[in-house]
Scaffold this motif. Structure first.
Motif, PDB file in Angstrom:
ATOM      1  N   ARG A 147       1.309  -0.743 -18.765  1.00 44.71           N
ATOM      2  CA  ARG A 147       0.805  -1.103 -17.442  1.00 44.71           C
ATOM      3  C   ARG A 147       1.666  -0.519 -16.330  1.00 44.71           C
ATOM      4  O   ARG A 147       1.169  -0.286 -15.218  1.00 44.71           O
ATOM      5  N   TRP A 148       2.950  -0.276 -16.598  1.00 49.01           N
ATOM      6  CA  TRP A 148       3.784   0.386 -15.585  1.00 49.01           C
ATOM      7  C   TRP A 148       3.165   1.704 -15.180  1.00 49.01           C
ATOM      8  O   TRP A 148       3.193   2.086 -14.001  1.00 49.01           O
ATOM      9  N   ASP A 151       0.485   1.630 -12.345  1.00 48.86           N
ATOM     10  CA  ASP A 151       1.041   1.596 -10.992  1.00 48.86           C
ATOM     11  C   ASP A 151       1.651   2.938 -10.612  1.00 48.86           C
ATOM     12  O   ASP A 151       1.513   3.394  -9.469  1.00 48.86           O
ATOM     13  N   ARG A 154      -1.167   5.305  -9.724  1.00 53.37           N
ATOM     14  CA  ARG A 154      -1.784   4.925  -8.449  1.00 53.37           C
ATOM     15  C   ARG A 154      -0.922   5.357  -7.263  1.00 53.37           C
ATOM     16  O   ARG A 154      -1.446   5.751  -6.216  1.00 53.37           O
ATOM     17  N   ARG A 155       0.396   5.324  -7.439  1.00 52.73           N
ATOM     18  CA  ARG A 155       1.287   5.740  -6.349  1.00 52.73           C
ATOM     19  C   ARG A 155       1.259   7.246  -6.123  1.00 52.73           C
ATOM     20  O   ARG A 155       1.620   7.716  -5.048  1.00 52.73           O
ATOM     21  N   ARG A 212      -4.937  -7.196 -10.875  1.00 53.24           N
ATOM     22  CA  ARG A 212      -3.477  -7.254 -10.847  1.00 53.24           C
ATOM     23  C   ARG A 212      -2.846  -5.930 -10.425  1.00 53.24           C
ATOM     24  O   ARG A 212      -1.759  -5.918  -9.846  1.00 53.24           O
ATOM     25  N   HIS A 213      -3.492  -4.814 -10.727  1.00 51.60           N
ATOM     26  CA  HIS A 213      -2.894  -3.509 -10.428  1.00 51.60           C
ATOM     27  C   HIS A 213      -3.589  -2.784  -9.277  1.00 51.60           C
ATOM     28  O   HIS A 213      -3.232  -1.653  -8.955  1.00 51.60           O
ATOM     29  N   ARG A 214      -4.593  -3.421  -8.685  1.00 53.53           N
ATOM     30  CA  ARG A 214      -5.303  -2.843  -7.537  1.00 53.53           C
ATOM     31  C   ARG A 214      -5.848  -1.450  -7.864  1.00 53.53           C
ATOM     32  O   ARG A 214      -5.656  -0.493  -7.131  1.00 53.53           O
TER      33      ARG A 214
END
Length: 498
Positions: A147-148, A151, A154-155, A212-214
């Protein structure tokens, strides 16, 4: 996502295997004595085809390991794949783990034990009492490492495309009690009548992780390489056999579960290992099941009948992805600078784009474990190699392979929004920017003679502005602007209109 031995059955035997060292490469090319041949490219810029969405990777096992690495290491990896100065990938396939029973002794390969999100409260028999609508039966702290990467991507990416996919149901929904398959590789492992429960599990995970992770999962792929004999209980990775009839039932249940939660995510299927099995699966689906599929996924571990899959996508009006592939030449030792594997890999990508005409091309595992052990040669799978068993490695542990640079020749230049255009040369693929101002040609020259490329008059009006080369000495390097494909190279030509 089959094991290496199983996948090698689909590779044609190679009569000539070239060692990857620079000295050997130089000697091999020298056999051409500096000769060259003319090659005329007829590119139909007036007939642009599939709009390309991008490149990416499955996260799966490598993310389950590397997402827990120190920040400097995992950020460096994310930059290599999704950064603007890296490969510029825009797609990621997130693996929803099934998860074995807590008391099952570890037996899955490094990174392969992707945690499930279920919880079994004390005194509960999960095989009969686990319920998706009971909050006590979920663990939303699970799978933190993979899951890291959600994110991190997405960044880095303005509009990433995320797909969720499953290799196996949770252990308590299976016949064998193991997420690696049934006792036999030709038996279905989901227990009869569990399609609804499994679909509810997948849809709930999609819903929760989006919040949770948008992020947004555009697609959910509920089965993987289903109609094969790869998946059996003694295997070392998650997997499940699905007959075409059970595939159809699972597709129907997944579509219903996603809609019941009010999600816009659609079903991708069948994620078959190759095109000829894809065709067998599709032929067996009822019309109602076909109508529930929002994206067609096929792997390319075998290239027979790829145009048949292309035809189904065209006729049905459903987007097609080449959703998984990796390869290494047989008997080549594990070498990060191996140009022979890089060339074969690039030829394969060209073939997939030409025959399937997919909207995306997705790598299997971007990072593979360094596999040379105890005098054994290892393999050249992966585009980055690391010792995935090492504790807390630093950025210096990352070893970038020649395949990475071959991929860069494609992904840095054929960008989302470009359209694939027909080209008559079998070693070339071409794409046109959305505004028609930029034409990109990627050409693979596996031979020992240079090739002088010219465009037929029909594709005139474009001038060569950049030439990028990967070979035994150059890593996706800008080189002199000349319409020449050097021996044993992958060359990208960027042309501008006017």
């Amino acid at each position: 996502m089959t094991g290496l031995k199983a996948r090698l059955r689909w590779l044609l035997p190679l009569a000539l295997i070239l060692p990857g060292g620079v000295a050997a490469q130089d000697a091999y090319v020298a056999a051409g004595h500096g000769e060259s041949v003319p090659v005329m490219l007829r590119i139909a810029t007036d007939r642009p085809g599939t709009t390309f969405e991008g490149w990416g990777t499955a996260l799966a096992w490598f993310a389950n390991v590397t997402g827990a690495y120190p920040d400097a290491t995992r950020e460096r990896l994310a930059d290599l794949f999704y950064g603007a100065d890296g490969l510029g990938w825009t797609i990621a396939r997130y693996n929803i783990g099934g998860g074995n029973a807590p008391d099952t002794p570890p037996y899955l390969r490094t990174g392969g034990a992707v945690p499930g999100f279920w919880r079994v409260p004390a005194g509960v028999d999960a095989r009969s009492a686990w319920r998706a609508d009971d909050p006590a039966m979920w663990d939303w702290s699970a799978d933190a490492a993979q899951r890291w990467w959600l994110d991190a991507i997405r960044r880095r990416v303005d509009a990433p495309l995320f797909e969720a996919f499953s290799n196996s149901p949770p252990w308590f929904m299976t016949v064998s009690g193991r997420v690696s398959g049934a006792t036999s590789g030709t038996d279905d492992n989901l227990r009869a009548g569990q399609e609804g429960a499994f679909a509810a599990y997948l849809a709930r995970v999609v819903d929760e992780l989006q919040r949770r992770h948008r992020i947004a999962f555009r697609t959910l792929s509920p089965v993987n390489e289903p109609n094969t004999d790869y998946w059996f209980a003694a295997n070392t990775q998650e997997g499940a056999h699905w007959s075409p009839a059970r595939q159809a039932a699972m597709i129907d249940a997944s579509d219903a579960a996603l809609k019941a939660r009010g999600l816009t995510t659609v079903v991708a299927a069948p994620d078959e290992t190759n095109s000829h099995l894809f065709l067998a699966d599709w032929a067996a689906y009822p019309a109602a099941t076909r109508a529930r599929i929002g994206q067609l996924n096929v792997h390319s571990y075998g290239t027979v009948h790829q145009t048949g899959v292309r035809d189904i996508a065209r006729a049905s009006g459903i987007r097609l992805w080449m959703s998984e592939h990796d390869m290494a030449l047989e008997k080549t030792p594990e070498q990060v600078d191996d140009v022979a594997t890089a060339l074969a890999f690039a030829e394969h990508v060209v073939g997939d784009l030409r025959r399937l005409e997919p909207a995306a091309w997705v790598f299997w595992q971007a990072v593979e474990n360094r596999s040379a052990r105890d005098g054994q040669p290892g393999s050249n799978w992966g585009i980055v190699k690391m010792d995935l068993t090492a504790a807390a490695p630093g950025p210096d542990a990352i070893r970038i392979t020649r395949k990475y640079w071959a991929m860069a020749n494609f992904s840095r230049h054929i960008r989302p929004g470009y359209r694939l255009v027909p080209v008559d040369d079998p070693d070339s693929v071409a794409a046109l920017s959305g505004d028609g101002a930029t034409l990109v040609i990627v050409h693979v020259n596996g031979g020992v003679l240079s090739r002088r490329l010219t465009l037929a008059p029909a594709a005139g009006g474009y001038r060569l502005t950049r030439r990028i080369v990967t070979d035994a000495r150059r890593n996706a390097a800008a080189d002199r602007i000349t319409p020449v494909a050097d021996p044993r190279s992958v060359t990208t030509f960027v042309l501008k209109r006017g």
